[in-house]
Design an enzyme around this catalytic site. Sequence first.
Site, short mmCIF file in Angstrom:
data_model
loop_
_atom_site.label_atom_id
_atom_site.label_comp_id
_atom_site.label_asym_id
_atom_site.label_seq_id
_atom_site.Cartn_x
_atom_site.Cartn_y
_atom_site.Cartn_z
N LYS A 1 0.78 -1.00 -0.09
CA LYS A 1 -0.20 0.31 -0.25
C LYS A 1 0.76 1.53 -0.23
O LYS A 1 2.06 0.94 0.60
CB LYS A 1 -0.20 -0.33 0.86
C1 LIG Z 1 -10.04 -3.47 -1.25
C2 LIG Z 1 -9.58 -3.68 -0.02
N1 LIG Z 1 -9.66 -3.77 1.50
C3 LIG Z 1 -9.42 -4.20 2.20
C4 LIG Z 1 -8.03 -5.09 2.36
C5 LIG Z 1 -7.48 -5.84 4.01
O1 LIG Z 1 -6.19 -4.83 3.70
P1 LIG Z 1 -5.29 -5.53 5.61
O2 LIG Z 1 -4.65 -6.63 4.22
O3 LIG Z 1 -4.26 -5.25 5.66
O4 LIG Z 1 -5.94 -6.86 5.93
C6 LIG Z 1 -7.02 -4.98 1.40
C7 LIG Z 1 -5.47 -4.96 1.28
O5 LIG Z 1 -5.39 -5.94 0.22
C8 LIG Z 1 -8.03 -4.47 0.23
O6 LIG Z 1 -7.19 -4.58 -0.64
#
Ligand SMILES: Cc1ncc(COP(=O)(O)O)c(C=O)c1O
Length: 388
Positions: A195
Site C-alpha cells: 500500500k
Molecule cells: C480493498 C481492500 N480492502 C481490504 C483490505 C484488507 O487489508 P489488510 O490486508 O490490511 O487486512 C485490502 C488489502 O489488501 C484491500 O485491498
Amino acid sequence: MTGPGPFLPYGRQTIEEDDIAAVAEALRGDFLTTGPTVEAFETAFAAKVGAGHAVACSNGTASLHLAMLALGVGPGDSCIVPSITFLATANCAAYVGAEVVFADVDRDSGLMTPETLAEALSRATGPVKAVLPVHLRGDVCDLPGLARLADEAGAVLVEDAPHALGSKMDFGGGPERVGDCAHSAMASFSFHPVKTIATGEGGMLTTNDPALAARLKSLRSHGMTRPPGADPWVYEMAQPGFNYRLPDINCALGLSQLGKLDRFTARRRALSALYAERLAPLANAVRLAESPAGSDPALHLLCVLIDFQALGVTRAEVVARLAAAGIGSQVHYIPVHTQPYWRARNGDLDLPGAQAWYDRCLSLPLFPAMADGDVERVAAALEAALGL
Ligand SMILES: Cc1ncc(COP(=O)(O)O)c(C=O)c1O
C-alpha cells in the site's frame, strides 16, 4: 547477453533509514504497544486526510470488521459490496452474520457506480445497513451519487479506501481528500507493504463522528471503556470487542511513513503519467483503466485492460512472459461473488461488468522507488509479451 535486470514486483514498500531509526526509537522506549505513538499517528493521519478522528487498528480487515461492529450490523441485515475487491470487504459483513449483496462494477474503471448500486439495492431482500464502495486502484468512486442512494435506502456508507490514501476528488464542491468522510460515515485504510504507506500490518478508520470514534476505540480493545472519574484500575465492558490494537512499534513506522506521503504520491502520479504517455500508441491493444469523473487519483495499482482473446494470447502466457523478463504482474481481482463460499451461500450471479473487468485486467509494477526507465522496460516487455 545481459539478464532481464532486477525483478520489478507489481508493488512494494519504500523503507528508508529514518523509518528504521523511528522503529528503533520505539523499541528503546517505554511502550511497545498502547503508548503515546498510537495517538500521535492517529492525530497526524486525521489531519493529513482532513477527518475529525482516526482510529488505528491491527490491519485493514480488522478495521472493516470494527466498522461493522460499531454500526451494529448483524444477522438479518444486508451489506452491499462491489464484486471487484479483495475478499476482506465482503468477509467483514460475514463476520457479523450479515448477508452480502454483490454489486456489479463499471467494466472500464472496476468501480461501483450509482447505477450498479441501484441495481444491487433492488436485489436486497433484507434491510441494507451498509454500503461499502471500494476506491479500486486509488480511483475515487462517485461518493455523492452513492451516498444519496445509500441514504434513501437507510444505509450507511463505509469507504473501503486502502488503495486511495493520498487520492483527491472534486465533485463540484471544491477539492477533497479521500478519508475526509465528507460523504460517508467512515473510511477504512490498510498499511500492508504494497500500500501507499507501510507499517507491516496495520489499519486505520477515519470518521467525523466523535461517538463512532469512541465506539471504534473501545471495540478494538475488548470493548473496554473507562468510566469518567472512576478509580484508575476500573474498566467496564458493555459489548465484547477484540484485540485489534496497533502496537507503538508499527505506529512509529506509520508516523515516519506518513511524513513521506506527499513525496510517495507525487512519484506515483509521475510514474502513472509516464505509463499513460508510453502506452497511448498501443491503445488498440492496451488501455489504462478509466478514471471516473471527479477522481484525482494517486494510483496504488497501475491496471491495464487487454482483450487477450482478440490478441490470440492468454493472460497466463503474458504473466509468464513478463515474469521471464523480470517483471511482476498481478490480477486485481477475481470477482468475489464467484468464490465457492459466496456461490454456495448466494447462488450463481451474473455481473457482466465485473466479468468484463476481470477478463481484461492486469496490474503492472507501480511503486515510488521505480526509475523512469523502468516504465519503458515494463512497456517494452508487455509489447513483446503481447506480440505487438
Ligand atoms: C480493498 C481492500 N480492502 C481490504 C483490505 C484488507 O487489508 P489488510 O490486508 O490490511 O487486512 C485490502 C488489502 O489488501 C484491500 O485491498
